[in-house]
Design an enzyme around this catalytic site. Structure first.
Site, PDB file in Angstrom:
ATOM      1  N   THR A 188      -1.343   0.641  -4.933  1.00 26.47           N
ATOM      2  CA  THR A 188      -2.271   1.355  -4.051  1.00 26.47           C
ATOM      3  C   THR A 188      -1.535   2.380  -3.196  1.00 26.47           C
ATOM      4  O   THR A 188      -0.352   2.189  -2.871  1.00 26.47           O
ATOM      5  CB  THR A 188      -2.980   0.333  -3.130  1.00 26.47           C
ATOM      6  OG1 THR A 188      -3.598   1.034  -2.053  1.00 26.47           O
ATOM      7  CG2 THR A 188      -2.003  -0.676  -2.525  1.00 26.47           C
ATOM      8  N   ASP A 189      -2.261   3.424  -2.791  1.00 27.13           N
ATOM      9  CA  ASP A 189      -1.656   4.419  -1.888  1.00 27.13           C
ATOM     10  C   ASP A 189      -1.370   3.828  -0.507  1.00 27.13           C
ATOM     11  O   ASP A 189      -0.621   4.407   0.278  1.00 27.13           O
ATOM     12  CB  ASP A 189      -2.555   5.668  -1.768  1.00 27.13           C
ATOM     13  CG  ASP A 189      -3.939   5.396  -1.193  1.00 27.13           C
ATOM     14  OD1 ASP A 189      -4.287   4.223  -0.946  1.00 27.13           O
ATOM     15  OD2 ASP A 189      -4.683   6.376  -0.981  1.00 27.13           O
ATOM     16  N   GLU A 190      -1.972   2.653  -0.214  1.00 25.66           N
ATOM     17  CA  GLU A 190      -1.777   2.079   1.128  1.00 25.66           C
ATOM     18  C   GLU A 190      -0.325   1.677   1.382  1.00 25.66           C
ATOM     19  O   GLU A 190       0.052   1.484   2.538  1.00 25.66           O
ATOM     20  CB  GLU A 190      -2.683   0.856   1.323  1.00 25.66           C
ATOM     21  CG  GLU A 190      -4.150   1.215   1.247  1.00 25.66           C
ATOM     22  CD  GLU A 190      -5.044   0.238   2.009  1.00 25.66           C
ATOM     23  OE1 GLU A 190      -6.246   0.289   1.766  1.00 25.66           O
ATOM     24  OE2 GLU A 190      -4.563  -0.547   2.829  1.00 25.66           O
ATOM     25  N   TYR A 207      -2.105  -6.882   3.737  1.00 28.14           N
ATOM     26  CA  TYR A 207      -2.458  -6.501   2.362  1.00 28.14           C
ATOM     27  C   TYR A 207      -1.469  -5.471   1.816  1.00 28.14           C
ATOM     28  O   TYR A 207      -0.866  -5.667   0.753  1.00 28.14           O
ATOM     29  CB  TYR A 207      -3.883  -5.943   2.309  1.00 28.14           C
ATOM     30  CG  TYR A 207      -4.155  -5.166   1.034  1.00 28.14           C
ATOM     31  CD1 TYR A 207      -4.242  -5.807  -0.195  1.00 28.14           C
ATOM     32  CD2 TYR A 207      -4.302  -3.771   1.052  1.00 28.14           C
ATOM     33  CE1 TYR A 207      -4.465  -5.085  -1.375  1.00 28.14           C
ATOM     34  CE2 TYR A 207      -4.534  -3.048  -0.112  1.00 28.14           C
ATOM     35  CZ  TYR A 207      -4.606  -3.714  -1.317  1.00 28.14           C
ATOM     36  OH  TYR A 207      -4.812  -3.006  -2.482  1.00 28.14           O
ATOM     37  N   LYS A 241       1.388  -5.636  -1.267  1.00 26.81           N
ATOM     38  CA  LYS A 241       1.383  -4.764  -2.446  1.00 26.81           C
ATOM     39  C   LYS A 241       2.716  -4.010  -2.552  1.00 26.81           C
ATOM     40  O   LYS A 241       3.243  -3.818  -3.651  1.00 26.81           O
ATOM     41  CB  LYS A 241       0.222  -3.769  -2.378  1.00 26.81           C
ATOM     42  CG  LYS A 241      -1.162  -4.375  -2.483  1.00 26.81           C
ATOM     43  CD  LYS A 241      -1.456  -5.050  -3.812  1.00 26.81           C
ATOM     44  CE  LYS A 241      -1.593  -4.082  -4.962  1.00 26.81           C
ATOM     45  NZ  LYS A 241      -1.998  -4.763  -6.227  1.00 26.81           N
TER      46      LYS A 241
END
Ligand code: NAD
Ligand code: DAU
Length: 339
Positions: free
Chosen positions: A128-130, A153, A157
């Site tokens: 994810t870009d997060e 979260y 990741k």
């Protein structure tokens, strides 16, 4: 025809089920083995149509279970892995982080160890870009942007990405990592912004907007994401990271107002609520690498794809009513009120 035995994890969730439905409708050279724990977010109903195909098998199970994963690799002669399985919701990770590290980090490690033992041919880690953290008003995330995750979260990741790349460098496991921006489309669990706002509007419930509503997300239709994953699976260079995004930045409040307008509902339903702790201000993806190297580009325009998405929720009331009256009921009633 050379059939590929591909383990897809988390294939009963939002993106994984859209991926399997897309793949099984477009090609028959993939033999798909879907392993999913069926957490609150997993729903076999998402796979109607795919489940009867002869090149599809389902295993209910947990990716953190070493013995089960070893058994599945052996039984199905797994040669490829696409790891979608994760705890995926930021707000839940703030309420309780343990399961996020267990599934997202330990689970990925279990899959990587099995991939190493069985000498598989490709491992696609869906990220994810997060993991890049938060942007100010300008700039884009590139694959070189340093990782700076802010929630349990996103930190789980980021750890999984690092584990995957370390298995490439240390053991030569053929890993590729994808980092995508916010997805929307059919079958998304109604805790995420877009489906939640659609459903609450339809139910005339308040639409909770965190903070000032000016946080920005970069939206991509789920099929565009999944076509990019297919391409990375086929042609992505091992040891590399590919950002995926459709360059469609939107402020949260504008998305909420757009949904209300499309559904002909009053803006009075909007309720500004306490901000999410550690709330990332802005995400925006530079996807020039996957566009230039693999020839991918997004096909769906936001304006028509969001309408298609709203229509899907209007036409599939039974799907989401079963969720908000089932596994999601206590949480949903507590957050948004009964009845
Ligand atoms: P989701 O929550 O809808 O689905 C996750 C699926 O994984 C569910 O079916 C769940 O049952 C399964 N699962 C959870 N823990 C498991 C375990 N221990 N063992 C086996 N299965 C397990 O998530 P999603 O939105 O479809 O996201 C899929 C992947 O894409 C995740 O890795 C997520 O980090 C990533 N991602 C999501 C987005 C987005 O906007 N939703 C954007 C970029 C990346
Ligand atoms: O960027 C990719 C990520 O997008 C994925 O990795 C995650 O799995 C996925 O959940 C998503 O994370 P976000 O936190 O960006 O998505 P969410 O739908 O939870 O929230 C989107 C924005 O809307 C965010 O700024 C918080 C805000 N929001 C969300 C909810 C649920 C609200 O204002 N009100 C809400 O009720």
């Amino acid at each position: 025809m050379n059939t590929k035995n591909i383990l897809i994890t988390g294939g009963a969730g939002f993106i994984g089920s859209n991926f399997i439905n897309y793949i099984l409708s477009s090609r028959d050279d993939w033999n798909v083995i879907n392993i999913d724990k069926l957490t609150y977010a997993g729903n076999l109903e998402n796979l109607k149509g795919s489940e009867k195909k002869k090149n599809y098998s389902f295993v209910k199970g947990d990716i953190t279970n070493n013995e089960l994963i070893d058994y599945v690799f052996k039984k199905f002669s797994i040669r490829y892995v696409i790891n979608f399985a994760a705890e995926s919701h930021v707000d839940r990770s703030i309420l309780g982080s343990e399961v996020f590290y267990r599934t997202n980090v330990i689970g990925t490690n279990v899959l990587l160890e099995a991939s190493r033992r069985y000498g598989i041919e490709k491992f696609v880690q869906i990220s994810t870009d997060e993991v890049y953290g938060s942007l100010g008003a300008d700039g884009l995330f590139t694959e070189q942007t340093p990782l700076s995750p802010n929630s349990p979260y996103s930190s789980s990741k980021a750890a999984a990405d690092m584990a995957a790349l370390s298995f490439y460098h240390t053991y030569g496991v053929p890993v590729v990592v994808t980092r995508c921006s916010n997805n929307y489309g059919p079958l998304q669990f109604p805790e995420k912004l877009i489906p939640l706002m659609i459903i609450n509007s339809l139910n005339n419930k308040k639409l909770p907007v965190y903070g000032d509503g000016l946080n920005v997300r970069d939206w991509i239709y789920v099929t565009d994401h999944n076509k990019a994953v297919e391409l990375v699976f086929e042609n992505g260079k091992t040891g590399e990271v590919y950002n995926i995004g459709a360059s469609r930045e939107m402020k949260n409040i504008d998305i909420v107002k757009l949904i209300l307008s499309k559904l002909d509902k009053s803006f009075n339903l909007i309720e500004y609520v306490k901000d999410r702790p550690g709330h990332d201000r802005r995400y925006a993806i530079d996807s020039s690498k996957i566009q230039n190297e693999l020839g991918w580009k997004p096909e769906y325009e936001f304006e028509s794809a969001i309408e298609k998405t709203i229509d899907w929720y209007l036409n599939n009331k039974n799907w989401w009513e079963r969720i908000i009256n089932g596994s999601y009921k206590d949480y949903y009633d507590q957050q948004y009120g009964k009845g």
